[in-house]
Design a protein around this motif. Sequence first.
Motif, short mmCIF file in Angstrom:
data_model
loop_
_atom_site.label_atom_id
_atom_site.label_comp_id
_atom_site.label_asym_id
_atom_site.label_seq_id
_atom_site.Cartn_x
_atom_site.Cartn_y
_atom_site.Cartn_z
N ALA A 103 -5.70 2.81 7.19
CA ALA A 103 -4.83 3.87 6.85
C ALA A 103 -5.05 4.21 5.35
CB ALA A 103 -3.34 3.58 7.10
N GLU A 104 -5.16 3.00 4.57
CA GLU A 104 -5.48 3.11 3.20
C GLU A 104 -6.59 3.65 2.86
OE1 GLU A 104 -4.47 2.86 -1.02
OE2 GLU A 104 -3.13 3.04 0.94
N LEU A 105 -7.55 3.28 3.51
CA LEU A 105 -9.25 3.78 3.32
C LEU A 105 -9.20 5.37 3.63
CD1 LEU A 105 -11.41 1.01 4.38
CD2 LEU A 105 -10.91 1.72 2.16
N CYS A 106 -8.37 5.74 4.64
CA CYS A 106 -8.25 7.11 5.06
C CYS A 106 -7.70 7.98 3.93
CB CYS A 106 -7.52 7.24 6.40
SG CYS A 106 -7.62 8.90 6.91
N ARG A 107 -6.38 7.35 3.52
CA ARG A 107 -5.61 8.01 2.30
C ARG A 107 -6.53 8.32 1.20
NH1 ARG A 107 -3.16 7.34 -2.37
NH2 ARG A 107 -3.89 4.93 -2.13
N LEU A 108 -7.36 7.38 0.79
CA LEU A 108 -8.24 7.44 -0.28
C LEU A 108 -9.11 8.50 -0.05
CD1 LEU A 108 -8.54 3.69 -1.55
CD2 LEU A 108 -7.13 5.54 -2.59
N SER A 109 -9.74 8.46 1.19
CA SER A 109 -10.98 9.40 1.41
C SER A 109 -10.74 10.84 1.52
CB SER A 109 -11.72 9.02 2.90
OG SER A 109 -10.85 9.27 3.77
N ASP A 124 0.90 -1.29 0.03
CA ASP A 124 -0.13 -0.10 0.01
C ASP A 124 0.87 1.26 0.04
OD1 ASP A 124 0.83 0.12 2.46
OD2 ASP A 124 -1.15 -0.02 3.63
N ALA A 125 0.22 2.42 -0.09
CA ALA A 125 0.85 3.61 -0.22
C ALA A 125 1.86 3.94 1.14
CB ALA A 125 0.10 4.68 -0.08
N MET A 126 1.44 3.42 2.32
CA MET A 126 2.44 3.61 3.56
C MET A 126 3.41 2.77 3.34
SD MET A 126 1.94 5.36 6.54
CE MET A 126 0.16 5.51 6.85
N ASP A 127 3.60 1.41 2.83
CA ASP A 127 4.74 0.52 2.54
C ASP A 127 5.55 1.22 1.86
OD1 ASP A 127 3.50 -1.76 4.06
OD2 ASP A 127 2.49 -2.24 2.25
N LYS A 128 4.91 1.86 0.55
CA LYS A 128 5.83 2.59 -0.49
C LYS A 128 6.60 3.81 0.10
CE LYS A 128 2.96 1.34 -4.33
NZ LYS A 128 2.05 1.90 -5.24
N ALA A 129 5.92 4.45 1.01
CA ALA A 129 6.53 5.67 1.52
C ALA A 129 7.89 4.98 2.76
CB ALA A 129 5.26 6.39 2.43
N ALA A 130 7.33 4.03 3.08
CA ALA A 130 8.41 3.42 4.11
C ALA A 130 9.60 2.65 3.55
CB ALA A 130 8.01 2.68 5.13
N GLY A 131 9.49 2.50 2.18
CA GLY A 131 10.32 1.50 1.43
C GLY A 131 10.26 0.13 1.82
N LEU A 132 9.11 -0.48 1.91
CA LEU A 132 8.81 -1.69 2.58
C LEU A 132 8.77 -2.67 1.12
CD1 LEU A 132 6.59 -1.56 5.42
CD2 LEU A 132 9.15 -1.43 5.50
#
Length: 160
Positions: A31-37, A3-11
């Motif tokens: 967190a992903e649903l919040c990002r999208l919203s 997800d976007a958080m994984d990408k941001a952290a380099g996972l």
Amino acid sequence: MIDAMDKAAGLSLNDARFSARRFRPEFVEGAELCRLSVLTPANDQGLARDLRVALARRMATLNADEALIAQYDAQLAELDPSRRLSALAEGATDLAEPLATIARHVDLVTLSPIKAEESDIARLAEAGLNNPQIVALSELIAFVNFQTRVAAGLRLMRAR
């Protein structure tokens, strides 16, 4: 799925931190649903996606988060922003209203949230934002700053 958080952290999928996040899948999904919203809501309340992404990029810059800057730059490029939104994203302060007031508010809450006061919300209203727009802006600010802190924490776990 990354997800976007994984990408941001380099996972990556084989990263122990990726697996650790999945111990609480409801947090990952939330967190992903919040990002999208906050970035692509069904009802944007008059705060268009390009403005939202430009503001997210601005906050990533204020937080000195290179990975998120790159992510938001890529998203913004897809939206073909106006020059004024590009300037907003890059940290300009000499903006026309209501962008100037919005930028000041985003900067204040991102850099010095403890200094934010009721009068700062009143300034947003004076600049022409209605209550749903102020709430939507507040949600965006909260999420992007949350995202930068979680990503930074996950990166620190790697550095250990």
